[in-house]
Design a protein around this motif. Sequence first.
Motif, PDB file in Angstrom:
ATOM      1  N   VAL A  31       0.843  -1.202   0.000  1.00 36.89           N
ATOM      2  CA  VAL A  31       0.000   0.000   0.000  1.00 36.89           C
ATOM      3  C   VAL A  31       0.873   1.245   0.000  1.00 36.89           C
ATOM      4  N   ASP A  32       0.609   2.115  -0.949  1.00 38.88           N
ATOM      5  CA  ASP A  32       1.300   3.407  -1.020  1.00 38.88           C
ATOM      6  C   ASP A  32       0.271   4.503  -1.209  1.00 38.88           C
ATOM      7  N   LEU A  33       0.428   5.568  -0.457  1.00 41.46           N
ATOM      8  CA  LEU A  33      -0.413   6.738  -0.637  1.00 41.46           C
ATOM      9  C   LEU A  33       0.343   7.763  -1.477  1.00 41.46           C
ATOM     10  N   LYS A  34      -0.315   8.256  -2.500  1.00 42.11           N
ATOM     11  CA  LYS A  34       0.260   9.334  -3.312  1.00 42.11           C
ATOM     12  C   LYS A  34      -0.137  10.659  -2.666  1.00 42.11           C
ATOM     13  N   THR A  35       0.851  11.477  -2.398  1.00 41.66           N
ATOM     14  CA  THR A  35       0.576  12.770  -1.758  1.00 41.66           C
ATOM     15  C   THR A  35       1.249  13.895  -2.546  1.00 41.66           C
ATOM     16  N   ASP A  36       0.918  15.105  -2.167  1.00 42.17           N
ATOM     17  CA  ASP A  36       1.546  16.243  -2.842  1.00 42.17           C
ATOM     18  C   ASP A  36       2.998  16.408  -2.416  1.00 42.17           C
ATOM     19  N   SER A  37       3.445  15.591  -1.469  1.00 37.94           N
ATOM     20  CA  SER A  37       4.844  15.627  -1.043  1.00 37.94           C
ATOM     21  C   SER A  37       5.605  14.379  -1.470  1.00 37.94           C
TER      22      SER A  37
ATOM     23  N   LYS B  78      -5.828  16.858  12.738  1.00 39.07           N
ATOM     24  CA  LYS B  78      -6.587  17.712  13.652  1.00 39.07           C
ATOM     25  C   LYS B  78      -5.780  18.936  14.074  1.00 39.07           C
ATOM     26  N   SER B  79      -4.726  19.193  13.307  1.00 37.36           N
ATOM     27  CA  SER B  79      -3.825  20.293  13.671  1.00 37.36           C
ATOM     28  C   SER B  79      -4.380  21.659  13.295  1.00 37.36           C
ATOM     29  N   GLY B  80      -5.310  21.681  12.382  1.00 40.71           N
ATOM     30  CA  GLY B  80      -5.823  22.959  11.912  1.00 40.71           C
ATOM     31  C   GLY B  80      -5.031  23.497  10.733  1.00 40.71           C
ATOM     32  N   GLY B  81      -3.882  22.857  10.433  1.00 35.98           N
ATOM     33  CA  GLY B  81      -3.085  23.287   9.288  1.00 35.98           C
ATOM     34  C   GLY B  81      -3.494  22.548   8.010  1.00 35.98           C
ATOM     35  N   SER B  82      -2.846  22.896   6.926  1.00 36.76           N
ATOM     36  CA  SER B  82      -3.187  22.299   5.632  1.00 36.76           C
ATOM     37  C   SER B  82      -2.768  20.836   5.545  1.00 36.76           C
ATOM     38  N   GLY B  83      -1.721  20.458   6.289  1.00 35.17           N
ATOM     39  CA  GLY B  83      -1.267  19.074   6.303  1.00 35.17           C
ATOM     40  C   GLY B  83      -0.707  18.607   4.963  1.00 35.17           C
ATOM     41  N   VAL B  84      -0.668  17.302   4.805  1.00 32.11           N
ATOM     42  CA  VAL B  84      -0.176  16.668   3.580  1.00 32.11           C
ATOM     43  C   VAL B  84      -1.387  16.156   2.803  1.00 32.11           C
ATOM     44  N   ARG B  85      -1.550  16.638   1.594  1.00 32.09           N
ATOM     45  CA  ARG B  85      -2.720  16.271   0.798  1.00 32.09           C
ATOM     46  C   ARG B  85      -2.523  14.902   0.143  1.00 32.09           C
ATOM     47  N   VAL B  86      -3.510  14.006   0.307  1.00 33.58           N
ATOM     48  CA  VAL B  86      -3.476  12.681  -0.308  1.00 33.58           C
ATOM     49  C   VAL B  86      -4.171  12.762  -1.661  1.00 33.58           C
ATOM     50  N   THR B  87      -3.490  12.303  -2.708  1.00 38.72           N
ATOM     51  CA  THR B  87      -4.034  12.412  -4.068  1.00 38.72           C
ATOM     52  C   THR B  87      -4.395  11.065  -4.695  1.00 38.72           C
ATOM     53  N   GLY B  88      -4.034   9.968  -4.066  1.00 46.52           N
ATOM     54  CA  GLY B  88      -4.353   8.669  -4.653  1.00 46.52           C
ATOM     55  C   GLY B  88      -3.855   7.520  -3.791  1.00 46.52           C
ATOM     56  N   LEU B  89      -4.278   6.306  -4.165  1.00 46.11           N
ATOM     57  CA  LEU B  89      -3.938   5.096  -3.421  1.00 46.11           C
ATOM     58  C   LEU B  89      -3.449   4.025  -4.396  1.00 46.11           C
TER      59      LEU B  89
ATOM     60  N   ALA C 280      -8.961  14.043   3.384  1.00 47.69           N
ATOM     61  CA  ALA C 280      -8.211  14.685   2.303  1.00 47.69           C
ATOM     62  C   ALA C 280      -6.749  14.912   2.653  1.00 47.69           C
ATOM     63  N   THR C 281      -6.446  15.076   3.940  1.00 45.19           N
ATOM     64  CA  THR C 281      -5.069  15.380   4.322  1.00 45.19           C
ATOM     65  C   THR C 281      -4.621  14.554   5.521  1.00 45.19           C
ATOM     66  N   LEU C 282      -3.306  14.422   5.643  1.00 44.54           N
ATOM     67  CA  LEU C 282      -2.670  13.806   6.801  1.00 44.54           C
ATOM     68  C   LEU C 282      -1.923  14.894   7.556  1.00 44.54           C
ATOM     69  N   PRO C 283      -1.767  14.732   8.846  1.00 44.68           N
ATOM     70  CA  PRO C 283      -0.992  15.723   9.581  1.00 44.68           C
ATOM     71  C   PRO C 283       0.484  15.631   9.208  1.00 44.68           C
ATOM     72  N   VAL C 284       1.159  16.741   9.284  1.00 40.38           N
ATOM     73  CA  VAL C 284       2.597  16.751   9.043  1.00 40.38           C
ATOM     74  C   VAL C 284       3.278  16.147  10.264  1.00 40.38           C
TER      75      VAL C 284
END
Length: 219
Positions: free
Chosen positions: A126-132, A165-176, A195-199
């Motif tokens: 399993v790999d998550l594609k993120t904007d990072s 739950k940080s309130g920040g933009s976090g890491v955006r997940v774009t695919g699986l 939509a996002t994971l915490p940094v």
Amino acid sequence: MRAYKLTFAALAVTAGLSLTACQSDVDGKGPSSPSPASTGSSASPSGGVPGSGGSANRSGGKGAGGKGTTAGTGSGTTGKVARCRTDELEITAKDGTIDGDPDGTVTVRLKNRGGRDCAISGYAGVDLKTDSGSLSAKRTGEHANPAVLKNGASTAFGINYPLNKSGGSGVRVTGLLVTPPNETKTVALAWPGAATLPVTDGTGTPVKVGPVGNAGQGG
């Protein structure tokens, strides 16, 4: 009195010999010799290992030290079933998070569409594609039970991840990306979770994947 006892004993011996002779004459076989079975010390009735009931012979074995059949190939087994191939599986993903859970869950379902039964066990890749960049999930370490997936049947596993739950933009997940156990071909899916994971700090991954057959919460 002594002469009388000797005479009586002689008559008894003579009668016994006469009876034995009569029995031999009736069956026509003469005096029988001890049977071969009575001379053995530990042979089982079927010729197998003592106490085994001769199972080695029934399964094609050649006795102790011989080249018998491989364990598990005797009666009562279904034989070998080929593993499930990526192209034979319909793979889908849905959000499995339950309200109140501290973490998020995505349930990935694998349905056998191959037209035959197939074997599946272990962990999927399993790999998550993120904007990072790509983020690989780490195995939970739970025991994976091997199973035969009947044609048309489904199994599933869970992906666990931290909620942002940080309130920040976090890491955006774009695919699986999902690779079934013991396969190299990967299937790309839309990410149905948050939509996002915490940094996070450090190089470890906060995403966990369970074994096939354990869908996790909400599965």
